[in-house]
Design a protein around this motif. Structure first.
Motif, PDB file in Angstrom:
ATOM      1  N   VAL A   8       0.834  -1.092  -0.045  1.00  0.00           N
ATOM      2  CA  VAL A   8      -0.049  -0.214  -0.020  1.00  0.00           C
ATOM      3  C   VAL A   8       0.935   1.299  -0.117  1.00  0.00           C
ATOM      4  N   ARG A   9       0.723   1.931  -1.090  1.00  0.00           N
ATOM      5  CA  ARG A   9       1.296   3.452  -0.925  1.00  0.00           C
ATOM      6  C   ARG A   9       0.904   4.374   0.158  1.00  0.00           C
ATOM      7  N   LYS A  10       1.827   4.951   0.758  1.00  0.00           N
ATOM      8  CA  LYS A  10       1.721   5.857   1.804  1.00  0.00           C
ATOM      9  C   LYS A  10       0.696   7.164   1.368  1.00  0.00           C
ATOM     10  N   ASP A  13      -2.153   9.992   2.751  1.00  0.00           N
ATOM     11  CA  ASP A  13      -3.084  10.514   3.857  1.00  0.00           C
ATOM     12  C   ASP A  13      -4.595  10.008   3.707  1.00  0.00           C
ATOM     13  N   ASP A  14      -4.869   9.812   2.365  1.00  0.00           N
ATOM     14  CA  ASP A  14      -6.210   9.453   2.160  1.00  0.00           C
ATOM     15  C   ASP A  14      -6.285   7.971   2.141  1.00  0.00           C
ATOM     16  N   ILE A  15      -5.408   6.906   2.365  1.00  0.00           N
ATOM     17  CA  ILE A  15      -5.536   5.697   2.499  1.00  0.00           C
ATOM     18  C   ILE A  15      -4.647   5.180   3.673  1.00  0.00           C
ATOM     19  N   LYS A  16      -5.492   4.498   4.530  1.00  0.00           N
ATOM     20  CA  LYS A  16      -4.972   4.122   5.882  1.00  0.00           C
ATOM     21  C   LYS A  16      -5.091   2.700   5.924  1.00  0.00           C
ATOM     22  N   VAL A  17      -4.068   1.884   6.477  1.00  0.00           N
ATOM     23  CA  VAL A  17      -4.398   0.527   6.847  1.00  0.00           C
ATOM     24  C   VAL A  17      -4.774   0.589   8.255  1.00  0.00           C
ATOM     25  N   LEU A  18      -6.008  -0.177   8.264  1.00  0.00           N
ATOM     26  CA  LEU A  18      -6.704  -0.498   9.660  1.00  0.00           C
ATOM     27  C   LEU A  18      -6.368  -1.596  10.019  1.00  0.00           C
ATOM     28  N   GLU A  19      -6.215  -2.615   9.698  1.00  0.00           N
ATOM     29  CA  GLU A  19      -6.161  -3.980  10.104  1.00  0.00           C
ATOM     30  C   GLU A  19      -5.213  -4.682   9.085  1.00  0.00           C
ATOM     31  N   GLN A  20      -4.570  -5.818   9.846  1.00  0.00           N
ATOM     32  CA  GLN A  20      -3.849  -6.820   9.000  1.00  0.00           C
ATOM     33  C   GLN A  20      -4.106  -8.036   9.520  1.00  0.00           C
ATOM     34  N   ARG A  21      -4.393  -9.094   8.678  1.00  0.00           N
ATOM     35  CA  ARG A  21      -4.817 -10.341   9.156  1.00  0.00           C
ATOM     36  C   ARG A  21      -4.137 -11.482   8.406  1.00  0.00           C
ATOM     37  N   ASP A  22      -3.772 -12.554   8.672  1.00  0.00           N
ATOM     38  CA  ASP A  22      -3.511 -13.477   7.735  1.00  0.00           C
ATOM     39  C   ASP A  22      -4.476 -14.590   7.714  1.00  0.00           C
ATOM     40  N   ILE A  23      -4.684 -15.241   6.713  1.00  0.00           N
ATOM     41  CA  ILE A  23      -5.782 -16.381   6.286  1.00  0.00           C
ATOM     42  C   ILE A  23      -5.031 -17.601   6.481  1.00  0.00           C
ATOM     43  N   LEU A  51      -5.666  -7.202   4.186  1.00  0.00           N
ATOM     44  CA  LEU A  51      -5.465  -5.864   4.852  1.00  0.00           C
ATOM     45  C   LEU A  51      -6.898  -5.196   4.588  1.00  0.00           C
ATOM     46  N   LYS A  52      -7.220  -4.472   5.704  1.00  0.00           N
ATOM     47  CA  LYS A  52      -8.574  -3.878   5.711  1.00  0.00           C
ATOM     48  C   LYS A  52      -7.800  -2.360   5.880  1.00  0.00           C
ATOM     49  N   LEU A  53      -8.329  -1.665   4.494  1.00  0.00           N
ATOM     50  CA  LEU A  53      -8.000  -0.130   4.360  1.00  0.00           C
ATOM     51  C   LEU A  53      -9.010   0.579   4.426  1.00  0.00           C
ATOM     52  N   ASP A  54      -8.907   1.793   4.895  1.00  0.00           N
ATOM     53  CA  ASP A  54      -9.776   3.154   4.854  1.00  0.00           C
ATOM     54  C   ASP A  54      -9.339   3.707   3.432  1.00  0.00           C
ATOM     55  N   VAL A  55     -10.128   3.619   2.387  1.00  0.00           N
ATOM     56  CA  VAL A  55      -9.701   4.471   1.239  1.00  0.00           C
ATOM     57  C   VAL A  55     -10.692   5.493   1.054  1.00  0.00           C
ATOM     58  N   PHE A  56     -10.438   6.641   0.889  1.00  0.00           N
ATOM     59  CA  PHE A  56     -11.193   7.888   1.029  1.00  0.00           C
ATOM     60  C   PHE A  56     -12.491   7.829   1.773  1.00  0.00           C
ATOM     61  N   GLY A  57     -12.224   6.905   2.917  1.00  0.00           N
ATOM     62  CA  GLY A  57     -13.561   7.120   3.909  1.00  0.00           C
ATOM     63  C   GLY A  57     -14.462   6.036   3.855  1.00  0.00           C
ATOM     64  N   THR A  58     -13.992   4.933   2.959  1.00  0.00           N
ATOM     65  CA  THR A  58     -14.795   3.588   2.785  1.00  0.00           C
ATOM     66  C   THR A  58     -13.707   2.564   3.049  1.00  0.00           C
ATOM     67  N   SER A  59     -14.361   1.484   3.909  1.00  0.00           N
ATOM     68  CA  SER A  59     -13.571   0.508   4.197  1.00  0.00           C
ATOM     69  C   SER A  59     -13.639  -0.612   3.193  1.00  0.00           C
ATOM     70  N   VAL A  60     -12.399  -1.061   2.778  1.00  0.00           N
ATOM     71  CA  VAL A  60     -12.324  -2.297   1.894  1.00  0.00           C
ATOM     72  C   VAL A  60     -11.029  -3.052   2.241  1.00  0.00           C
ATOM     73  N   TRP A  61     -11.295  -4.579   2.345  1.00  0.00           N
ATOM     74  CA  TRP A  61     -10.463  -5.429   2.479  1.00  0.00           C
ATOM     75  C   TRP A  61      -9.582  -5.672   1.105  1.00  0.00           C
ATOM     76  N   VAL A  62      -8.414  -5.947   1.076  1.00  0.00           N
ATOM     77  CA  VAL A  62      -7.519  -6.148   0.013  1.00  0.00           C
ATOM     78  C   VAL A  62      -6.862  -7.451   0.360  1.00  0.00           C
ATOM     79  N   VAL A  63      -6.939  -8.789  -0.551  1.00  0.00           N
ATOM     80  CA  VAL A  63      -6.504 -10.030  -0.142  1.00  0.00           C
ATOM     81  C   VAL A  63      -5.441 -10.327  -1.083  1.00  0.00           C
TER      82      VAL A  63
END
Length: 147
Positions: free
Chosen positions: A19-21, A23-33, A56-68
């Motif tokens: 994930v590129r650093k 301000d409008d993209i934040k890593v909220l959580e990391q989890r292994d499957i 990774l659970k990300l906050d992207v422009f205020g919306t939560s999205v998981w990227v696996v």
């Protein structure tokens, strides 16, 4: 002078998400499957493991999205029915459906967007997307595929 080759340690590979650093993209959580990591015994009796997934659970422009990121078991890409195969690689591949589907079902239940990317080691297109793994993952969900 004879040389004795030392056994090489097994290399461990991990799935990754970068994930590129910003301000409008934040890593909220990391989890292994972890359930994707299944023991596999080779013909020499050595044990190695398939790769676990990473999410990774990300906050992207205020919306939560998981990227696996996944890398599923190889050597079963052309078996038409991995769910009926006795081949060890296909049995392991077929076992990996359960933790992946569990992750999908959890996201669907919480109404959270998700992206699953990586190497499925499956020729879905060859089976006209009627492959047992594809049908299993798509059951009761509405997902789009991009390749």
């Amino acid at each position: 002078m004879s040389r004795t080759r030392r056994p090489q340690p097994r290399r461990i590979f991990h799935a990754a998400v970068v994930v590129r650093k910003r301000d409008d993209i934040k890593v909220l959580e990391q989890r292994d499957i972890l359930g994707l990591q299944i023991a596999d015994v080779d013909e020499d009796g050595g044990t190695h493991y398939t790769r676990r997934g990473t999410a990774l659970k990300l906050d992207v422009f205020g919306t939560s999205v998981w990227v696996v990121s996944v890398h599923l078991k190889s050597s079963c890409s052309t078996q038409a029915a991995p769910d009926q195969s006795t081949d060890t690689d296909c049995l392991i591949f077929w076992q990996q459906r359960l933790p992946l589907k569990e992750f999908i079902d959890e996201r669907v239940a919480e109404h959270t967007a998700f992206i699953i990317a990586g190497d499925f080691n499956r020729r879905f297109r060859q089976f006209n997307f009627q492959d047992p793994m594809w049908r299993f993952l798509m059951a009761r969900t509405s997902m789009s595929r991009f390749s």
